[in-house]
Design a protein around this motif. Structure first.
Motif, short mmCIF file in Angstrom:
data_model
loop_
_atom_site.label_atom_id
_atom_site.label_comp_id
_atom_site.label_asym_id
_atom_site.label_seq_id
_atom_site.Cartn_x
_atom_site.Cartn_y
_atom_site.Cartn_z
N ILE A 112 44.28 -35.21 50.66
CA ILE A 112 43.21 -34.63 49.83
C ILE A 112 42.58 -35.69 48.94
O ILE A 112 41.35 -35.76 48.80
CB ILE A 112 43.77 -33.46 48.99
CG1 ILE A 112 44.13 -32.27 49.90
CG2 ILE A 112 42.77 -33.02 47.92
CD1 ILE A 112 44.89 -31.18 49.21
N MET A 113 43.41 -36.55 48.38
CA MET A 113 42.89 -37.62 47.51
C MET A 113 42.02 -38.59 48.30
O MET A 113 40.93 -38.97 47.85
CB MET A 113 44.06 -38.37 46.86
CG MET A 113 44.82 -37.54 45.83
SD MET A 113 46.36 -38.32 45.28
CE MET A 113 45.74 -39.76 44.44
N LEU A 114 42.48 -38.96 49.51
CA LEU A 114 41.69 -39.87 50.34
C LEU A 114 40.42 -39.21 50.83
O LEU A 114 39.38 -39.87 50.99
CB LEU A 114 42.52 -40.35 51.53
CG LEU A 114 43.59 -41.41 51.25
CD1 LEU A 114 44.44 -41.65 52.49
CD2 LEU A 114 42.97 -42.70 50.78
N ASN A 115 40.48 -37.92 51.09
CA ASN A 115 39.30 -37.19 51.55
C ASN A 115 38.21 -37.14 50.49
O ASN A 115 37.01 -37.04 50.80
CB ASN A 115 39.70 -35.77 51.95
CG ASN A 115 38.60 -35.05 52.71
OD1 ASN A 115 38.08 -35.55 53.70
ND2 ASN A 115 38.22 -33.87 52.24
N GLU A 116 38.62 -37.23 49.23
CA GLU A 116 37.66 -37.19 48.13
C GLU A 116 37.05 -38.56 47.81
O GLU A 116 36.10 -38.65 47.05
CB GLU A 116 38.33 -36.62 46.87
CG GLU A 116 38.75 -35.17 46.98
CD GLU A 116 37.58 -34.24 47.24
OE1 GLU A 116 36.56 -34.36 46.55
OE2 GLU A 116 37.68 -33.41 48.18
N VAL A 117 37.64 -39.62 48.40
CA VAL A 117 37.12 -40.97 48.17
C VAL A 117 35.81 -41.15 48.94
O VAL A 117 35.71 -40.80 50.12
CB VAL A 117 38.15 -42.03 48.62
CG1 VAL A 117 37.56 -43.43 48.56
CG2 VAL A 117 39.40 -41.94 47.76
N SER A 119 34.10 -44.21 49.16
CA SER A 119 34.00 -45.54 49.75
C SER A 119 34.72 -45.56 51.10
O SER A 119 35.95 -45.43 51.16
CB SER A 119 34.62 -46.59 48.82
OG SER A 119 34.66 -47.85 49.45
N VAL A 120 33.97 -45.74 52.18
CA VAL A 120 34.55 -45.72 53.53
C VAL A 120 35.50 -46.90 53.73
O VAL A 120 36.58 -46.75 54.32
CB VAL A 120 33.43 -45.76 54.59
CG1 VAL A 120 34.03 -45.81 56.00
CG2 VAL A 120 32.50 -44.56 54.45
N ILE A 121 35.13 -48.08 53.22
CA ILE A 121 35.97 -49.27 53.38
C ILE A 121 37.31 -49.08 52.68
O ILE A 121 38.37 -49.35 53.24
CB ILE A 121 35.24 -50.53 52.83
CG1 ILE A 121 33.99 -50.80 53.67
CG2 ILE A 121 36.17 -51.74 52.85
CD1 ILE A 121 33.12 -51.90 53.12
N PHE A 122 37.26 -48.59 51.43
CA PHE A 122 38.49 -48.37 50.68
C PHE A 122 39.38 -47.34 51.38
O PHE A 122 40.59 -47.50 51.45
CB PHE A 122 38.16 -47.88 49.26
CG PHE A 122 39.36 -47.59 48.42
CD1 PHE A 122 40.05 -48.61 47.80
CD2 PHE A 122 39.81 -46.28 48.26
CE1 PHE A 122 41.19 -48.35 47.03
CE2 PHE A 122 40.93 -46.00 47.49
CZ PHE A 122 41.62 -47.04 46.87
N GLN A 127 44.27 -46.17 54.36
CA GLN A 127 44.95 -45.50 55.46
C GLN A 127 45.82 -46.48 56.24
O GLN A 127 46.97 -46.19 56.58
CB GLN A 127 43.94 -44.87 56.41
CG GLN A 127 43.29 -43.61 55.87
CD GLN A 127 42.24 -43.05 56.83
OE1 GLN A 127 42.31 -43.27 58.03
NE2 GLN A 127 41.27 -42.35 56.30
N THR A 128 45.28 -47.67 56.50
CA THR A 128 46.03 -48.69 57.24
C THR A 128 47.28 -49.10 56.49
O THR A 128 48.37 -49.19 57.07
CB THR A 128 45.14 -49.92 57.50
OG1 THR A 128 43.95 -49.52 58.17
CG2 THR A 128 45.88 -50.95 58.33
N VAL A 129 47.14 -49.36 55.20
CA VAL A 129 48.28 -49.78 54.37
C VAL A 129 49.33 -48.67 54.30
O VAL A 129 50.53 -48.93 54.35
CB VAL A 129 47.80 -50.17 52.96
CG1 VAL A 129 48.98 -50.41 52.03
CG2 VAL A 129 46.92 -51.41 53.01
#
Length: 316
Positions: A112-117, A119-122, A127-129
């Motif tokens: 949910i937190m990533l979905n709200e970001v 910045s596509v690069i960030f 996700q990779t990390v």
């Protein structure tokens, strides 16, 4: 009249056969790709099920499975009378409950937190990390944990000594073992779980968010009323699968991190079966322990699926 009726019955059957032939000819490569998977299940999952009979016998390697004496439920009677059984059961349930309480919500919150970001690069770098630890084997990860918590060279104990306290042998202290194990499991699996929930979020209609923004809904309200209901079916399916494996704590992570001083809090069915069956050579008793664990998991899957049906989320 009977001849006409027979011809009418034969016609649909012939049509079905031709449809099946057409279907297989169109999708033959898909079925060919399924063959290795079916062979894997057959050889490593279904054929070994015949070994379950060992749990009901006084198994001898010399006489073989069919030549060994039949003893019925003696192994199970001994299992339920053993003090070790209740220690192992308690440890397995506690570790699984901790994993569900702390590990299950973690990828949902992170997704949910990533979905709200915005910045596509960030988002891609994050996700990779986050999912890289999933590809680290437990052998390597156990070494990292041991070095990280080492009383002589570990950075955690360096901080403790800098604060004026004595170093702590974390892996030798029973009170710390469950926290260390569950934390390592969460860190290893949270990224992979996040990918599943992010994939589920892509199926949510973007117009729902646009409508909610036009109505003045805040970010938290959008998450509560759109995102969470949108991935609810995925959450329920994964929760049911985890409940079905509640006695499955994994062998590698426990075996690599525990030691005789932490047996009372760390010993689970997988490690107990290994010690009893392979180290002590009590193969029949080890098979009985494994069969009990599998039977409990099967019952839990049925119960969890029944609960899902009550909520209108049937997975079968």
């Amino acid at each position: 009249m009977e001849l006409a009726a027979d011809k009418k019955e034969e016609a649909p059957a012939a049509e079905r056969k031709s449809e099946l032939r057409r279907h297989f000819s169109l999708h033959k490569w898909l079925y060919i790709f399924l063959i290795p998977g079916f062979l894997y299940l057959l050889v490593f999952k279904y054929i070994p099920m015949f070994g379950i009979v060992i749990a009901f016998k006084d198994f001898s390697l010399v006489r073989g499975i069919w030549g060994s004496d039949w003893i019925g439920l003696e192994n199970f009677a001994y299992l339920f009378q053993s003090k070790d059984f209740y220690i192992v059961l308690r440890n397995s349930l506690l570790l699984s409950c901790y994993q569900i309480i702390f590990g299950f919500p973690a990828p949902i919150i992170l997704a949910i937190m990533l979905n709200e970001v915005r910045s596509v690069i960030f988002k891609r770098v994050s996700q990779t990390v986050l999912y890289l630890p999933h590809f680290i084997s437990w052998v390597v990860l156990a070494g990292i944990v041991m070095n990280f918590l080492s009383p002589s060279t570990g950075p955690v104990n360096h901080v403790i000594k800098a604060l004026g306290h004595e170093p702590i042998s974390f892996l030798l202290e029973p009170s710390y073992f469950r926290t260390i194990l569950v934390s390592a499991e969460v860190w290893k699996g949270v990224g992979w779980g996040t990918i599943i929930y992010l994939a589920a979020m892509t199926g949510i209609d973007p117009s729902l968010y646009e409508s909610a923004r036009m109505d003045g809904a805040s970010r938290i309200q959008q998450v509560r009323y759109i995102t969470l209901p949108g991935i609810a079916s995925t959450i329920i399916v994964l929760l049911i699968l985890q409940l079905g494996n509640i006695l499955d704590n994994g062998f590698e992570q426990v075996f690599l991190l525990y030691n005789p001083r932490t047996y009372d809090v760390a010993d689970v069915f997988e490690t107990y079966t290994y010690r009893i069956g392979l180290i002590d050579g009590r193969l029949s008793f080890g098979a009985a322990v494994g069969l009990f664990k599998a039977a409990v998991g099967f019952v839990l899957i049925l119960m969890a699926n029944r609960i899902a049906k009550l909520f209108g989320k049937q997975i079968w």
